[in-house]
Design a protein around this motif. Structure first.
Motif, short mmCIF file in Angstrom:
data_model
loop_
_atom_site.label_atom_id
_atom_site.label_comp_id
_atom_site.label_asym_id
_atom_site.label_seq_id
_atom_site.Cartn_x
_atom_site.Cartn_y
_atom_site.Cartn_z
N TYR A 17 0.85 -1.19 0.00
CA TYR A 17 0.00 0.00 0.00
C TYR A 17 0.89 1.24 0.00
O TYR A 17 1.93 1.28 0.67
N THR A 18 0.45 2.25 -0.71
CA THR A 18 1.18 3.53 -0.73
C THR A 18 0.46 4.59 0.10
O THR A 18 0.95 5.72 0.23
N GLN A 19 -0.68 4.22 0.66
CA GLN A 19 -1.37 5.06 1.64
C GLN A 19 -2.02 4.14 2.67
O GLN A 19 -2.54 3.08 2.33
N VAL A 20 -1.98 4.55 3.95
CA VAL A 20 -2.64 3.81 5.02
C VAL A 20 -3.42 4.81 5.87
O VAL A 20 -3.12 6.02 5.89
N ASP A 21 -4.44 4.31 6.58
CA ASP A 21 -5.19 5.19 7.46
C ASP A 21 -4.52 5.26 8.83
O ASP A 21 -3.43 4.71 9.04
N GLU A 22 -5.16 5.92 9.78
CA GLU A 22 -4.54 6.13 11.10
C GLU A 22 -4.34 4.83 11.86
O GLU A 22 -3.55 4.79 12.83
N ASN A 23 -4.98 3.75 11.42
CA ASN A 23 -4.82 2.45 12.07
C ASN A 23 -3.85 1.55 11.33
O ASN A 23 -3.68 0.38 11.68
N GLY A 24 -3.20 2.10 10.29
CA GLY A 24 -2.26 1.30 9.52
C GLY A 24 -2.91 0.42 8.47
O GLY A 24 -2.23 -0.38 7.82
N LYS A 25 -4.21 0.56 8.28
CA LYS A 25 -4.92 -0.24 7.27
C LYS A 25 -4.77 0.42 5.91
O LYS A 25 -4.88 1.64 5.77
#
Length: 566
Positions: free
Chosen positions: A482-490
């Motif tokens: 992934y090249t972007q993750v949310d605040e939870n690392g997902k």
């Protein structure tokens, strides 16, 4: 670094079967194996056959089985005849052995034993030093030398690669003592070891620094009582000339050499991160708070002068890692350098690392102000046009790693500067556990497989309920991230790409090699090699194209590499 608490069980290597037997006359009159001195032969780790190290290698072999009928009688100090063989704790040896004793001995009956006279030591070769006029095209580096595991294969492979310079980066022996006779003996044993003897015979030029286990004791610094004598033993081992400043009043083993000429100069700087070092935690001495130092003021002033000298490339060697940020899994106040916390925290914030946490083992980050001072000095050297690229070289950790740090712009030190680090550690070592480090060299990816590798993988990331520390082949025919993750690392849906393969163009240059078996060499991502057994580092400099390939090598292959331009 202290890894006594590890659960690794290191098995002693078993000697390979020899192809033929030799007459005892071809044996060295004394040799060391697994910490014991021998005058004669032993069957240790050799399926019952007596063997010895050879005076002269035969077809690349430095040891051989020995015809028992050619082994002479050995006698004790009193003139009594040694049993042939002596049997002790499952081992049989002809002659004398120092196993579990301070000097060689043998049995003279089934239950009686006596000491033997010490044999004259076998010839000890000297290290080769670099010539100032010789351009460096290949530089190798390593540390943490143990005579176990696949060390022989790794060192043999290194020799065939013929580097122009090899840097020993600390824990060159494991002395851990205040007894200088013991320290000298361990240095001599290293030189007399067959595999290291071959390294010396190859006459590979050497520079070096030390770390705690060859300086003194675990995590030791300025309070180690034998530091002056330890310096003498270190310099003796590395065969420095008598006119060397370090033998004539200089405290500490730091030095620098400018190698090559014209616009092909490499400036090699080796730091001493032990001799002047303040305690890092209060169990190593009284804390010094904001006055804590790694290099000491005299060495700092010397380094500033060195960094002001022009060169195309600067290689800066340190026994401990430079670039990993502070480990924040413990209270900041537990670090000796914390003091009232203001200077400590300001240094971390200045380098943009407030939200980062690195390895929990020793590193420069344990004294943030000292680390910031080093990085800012290097940044100034780059921005003043004194060098095109700076690469730190380090050991200590028992794994190999490629790192990158973008030093933030500063009104005092100039625009943002990118520096690199190769950690190579070590020979006969293994550390197959996950290590945090947000400043490991980035892995680049494309956008949904478009072949343009310009985005950084966001590591770690979570996909389908599983956390990945590196690229994965799950649900794809190529490694991806992934090249972007949310605040939870997902991972953010749709924000993914294929990871750049060998040879791919990336923003900093090119991907070099990514081993087909990379998943078996790391617990994390491709730029951490910690499951290979031995590892060492390599720099290949292409002066015509102005590129440098930084790589981690194993006993079998080039595990991973990246190519940067300068």
């Amino acid at each position: 670094m202290n890894k006594i608490s590890s659960i690794i069980i290191a098995l002693l290597p078993t000697l390979a079967l020899a192809q033929s037997e030799v007459h005892y006359d071809q044996c060295k009159n004394s040799f060391n194996y697994l910490g014991a001195d021998y005058q004669g032969t032993t069957n240790k780790n050799n399926d019952g056959s007596q063997w010895c190290y050879l005076k002269d290698a035969q077809e690349g072999a430095y040891w051989a089985n020995v015809k028992v009928e050619t082994i002479p009688q050995f006698t004790t100090k009193s003139g009594k005849t040694c049993r042939a063989p002596s049997s002790y704790q499952g081992e049989q040896f002809y002659g004398c052995s120092s196993r579990n004793h301070t000097t060689p001995w043998c049995y003279i009956s089934e239950s009686e034993w006596e000491e033997c006279d010490l044999a004259e030591p076998s010839e000890i070769l000297s290290h080769t030093h670099p010539q100032a006029s010789k351009r460096l095209d290949r530089v190798a580096l390593g540390s943490c030398f143990k005579t176990k595991g696949d060390m022989p294969e790794a060192l043999a492979r290194l020799i065939t690669q013929k580097p122009d310079l090899f840097l020993w980066l600390g824990d060159n022996i494991y002395a851990d003592t205040t007894d200088m006779s013991s320290m000298r003996r361990k240095y001599n044993e290293k030189k007399q070891h067959a595999d290291y003897h071959a390294f010396l015979e190859a006459q590979i030029p050497v520079m070096a620094t030390w770390d705690d286990h060859d300086f003194g004791r675990n995590n030791d610094g300025k309070h180690y009582p034998e530091r002056e004598n330890a310096q003498k033993e270190y310099l003796r081992h590395f065969d420095v000339p008598q006119n060397d400043p370090r033998l004539n009043g200089q405290a500490g083993i730091y030095e620098a050499k400018m190698l090559g000429g014209g616009n092909e100069q490499t400036h090699v700087i080796t730091l001493d991160a032990r001799y002047f070092r303040s305690p890092t935690f209060n169990n190593y001495g009284q804390c010094e708070g904001e006055q804590s130092t790694i290099l000491g003021e005299q060495q700092w002033q010397w380094l500033e002068q060195e960094l002001a000298k022009p060169s195309e490339i600067k290689l800066i060697a340190s026994g401990i890692q430079v670039l990993p940020p502070l480990y924040q899994g413990r209270s900041m106040a537990s670090y000796c350098a914390y003091g009232n916390g203001q200077q400590f925290k300001a240094a971390i914030e200045s380098l943009g690392e407030t939200a980062m946490s690195g390895t929990s083992y020793e590193s420069w980050a344990e004294m943030p102000s000292e680390r910031e001072r080093l990085l800012r000095m290097v940044q100034k050297s780059i921005n003043d046009g004194k060098t095109k690229v700076v690469i730190f070289l380090s050991g200590d950790q028992h794994w190999g790693e490629l790192l990158q740090k973008d030093i933030p712009a500063s009104s005092e030190f100039g625009k943002q500067a990118t520096v690199y680090e190769i950690t190579a550690s070590g020979f006969g070592q293994n550390w197959p556990y996950h290590i945090e480090n947000p400043l490991r060299l980035p892995i680049y990816a494309d956008t949904k497989g478009d072949g343009s590798y310009t985005k950084q993988c966001k590591l770690p990331f979570n996909y389908g309920g599983v956390t990945y520390q590196g690229c994965t082949n799950r649900d794809n025919d190529k490694p991806w991230c992934y090249t972007q993750v949310d605040e939870n690392g997902k991972g953010v849906e749709g924000q993914w790409g294929n990871c750049a393969p060998s040879g791919a163009k990336i923003p900093t240059g090119y991907v070099g090699t990514v081993s087909p078996s990379i998943s078996n060499l790391t617990t994390s991502n491709r730029h951490l090699i910690n499951k290979s057994g031995s590892n060492y580092g390599m720099l290949d400099i292409d002066w015509q194209n102005r590129t440098i390939k930084m790589s981690i090598q194993t006993a079998d292959e080039e595990a991973v590499s990246t190519i940067i331009t300068f």
